[in-house]
Write an enzyme that holds these catalytic residues in place. Structure first.
Site, PDB file in Angstrom:
ATOM      1  N   TYR A  56     -39.994 -12.120 -24.712  1.00 36.45           N
ATOM      2  CA  TYR A  56     -39.001 -13.257 -24.826  1.00 36.45           C
ATOM      3  C   TYR A  56     -39.606 -13.916 -23.781  1.00 36.45           C
ATOM      4  O   TYR A  56     -39.540 -14.564 -22.951  1.00 36.45           O
ATOM      5  CB  TYR A  56     -37.954 -13.654 -26.141  1.00 36.45           C
ATOM      6  N   ASP A 105     -20.176 -12.108 -26.837  1.00 39.31           N
ATOM      7  CA  ASP A 105     -20.376 -11.908 -28.769  1.00 39.31           C
ATOM      8  C   ASP A 105     -19.741 -11.457 -29.392  1.00 39.31           C
ATOM      9  O   ASP A 105     -19.671 -11.853 -30.607  1.00 39.31           O
ATOM     10  CB  ASP A 105     -22.313 -10.359 -28.856  1.00 39.31           C
ATOM     11  N   LYS A 120     -37.790 -20.197 -28.421  1.00 37.41           N
ATOM     12  CA  LYS A 120     -38.452 -18.868 -28.048  1.00 37.41           C
ATOM     13  C   LYS A 120     -40.004 -18.209 -28.954  1.00 37.41           C
ATOM     14  O   LYS A 120     -40.151 -18.823 -30.379  1.00 37.41           O
ATOM     15  CB  LYS A 120     -37.520 -17.590 -28.602  1.00 37.41           C
ATOM     16  N   HIS A 170     -27.436 -16.210 -30.644  1.00 42.90           N
ATOM     17  CA  HIS A 170     -27.308 -17.158 -29.341  1.00 42.90           C
ATOM     18  C   HIS A 170     -27.526 -18.071 -29.475  1.00 42.90           C
ATOM     19  O   HIS A 170     -29.269 -18.607 -30.158  1.00 42.90           O
ATOM     20  CB  HIS A 170     -28.453 -15.947 -28.409  1.00 42.90           C
TER      21      HIS A 170
END
Length: 195
Positions: free
Chosen positions: A129, A165, A67, A59
């Site tokens: 995250y 995905d 992140k 991603h």
């Protein structure tokens, strides 16, 4: 905080120090003096629980976001891919195993794609995250996890995937859509220091 720089600019392993006694331990997982001094200031926290065999990624977000990733339960095979055309590591990926027991965090700067996979024979994983830019539903992009041009050795051959995905473009198509030159991709597995 312990720090280990990886060989992709800006990517670091961080381990908050654990202060323990007979009750257990406490660790500071983000602070302005520690993480903030590295230039990472979060604006959003996300928590993802994934069942065994799940793969999330790769991603990226437009505009890019950094992140700070940490596994709170279980274990994941974590991958970062440098998609910054001006970076000396453009097209390079690094993969590593992150687990809750060791407590390492992965600092991922803006401009990298990220994904992780939970081993099929392990427990579910809980991944926390922090983002330095808020997630925008219209800004999300996916890159095909199984693109042979990348050659990432994911630990699951037939993972559980989202539709986005599963249908994501490969690296060449993503680069063409962004107007980037298509890099020679490659990467390697990185050893994480013991916890």
């Amino acid at each position: 905080m312990d720090r280990v720089a990886l060989d992709i600019p800006g990517v670091e392993l961080l381990r908050p120090r654990r202060h323990g006694d007979d009750r257990g331990w406490l660790a500071e997982t983000w602070s302005p003096a520690g993480h903030g001094a590295l230039g990472f200031v979060p604006v959003q926290d996300n928590l993802a629980r994934s069942r065994p065999g799940t793969l999330r990624g790769l991603h990226l977000q437009q505009p890019p976001q950094g992140k700070l990733v940490q596994v709170l339960a279980g274990r994941v095979f974590d991958v970062v891919l440098d998609l910054r055309p001006a970076s000396p590591a453009f097209g390079q990926w690094r993969a590593l195993w992150l687990d809750a027991a060791a407590g390492w965090q992965l600092l991922i700067p803006r401009g990298l794609a990220h994904g992780f996979c939970v081993p099929a024979d392990g427990p579910p994983a809980l991944v926390h995250y922090r983002l330095d830019r808020a997630w925008a539903p219209t800004g999300g992009r996916s890159l095909r996890w199984s693109d042979p041009a990348l050659g990432i050795p994911w630990p699951v051959a037939a993972p559980v995937l989202s539709a986005a995905d599963r249908d994501a473009p490969g690296l060449a198509a993503l680069c063409a859509a962004q107007g980037w030159p298509c890099p020679a991709a490659g990467g390697r597995l990185v050893s994480v220091p013991p916890g």
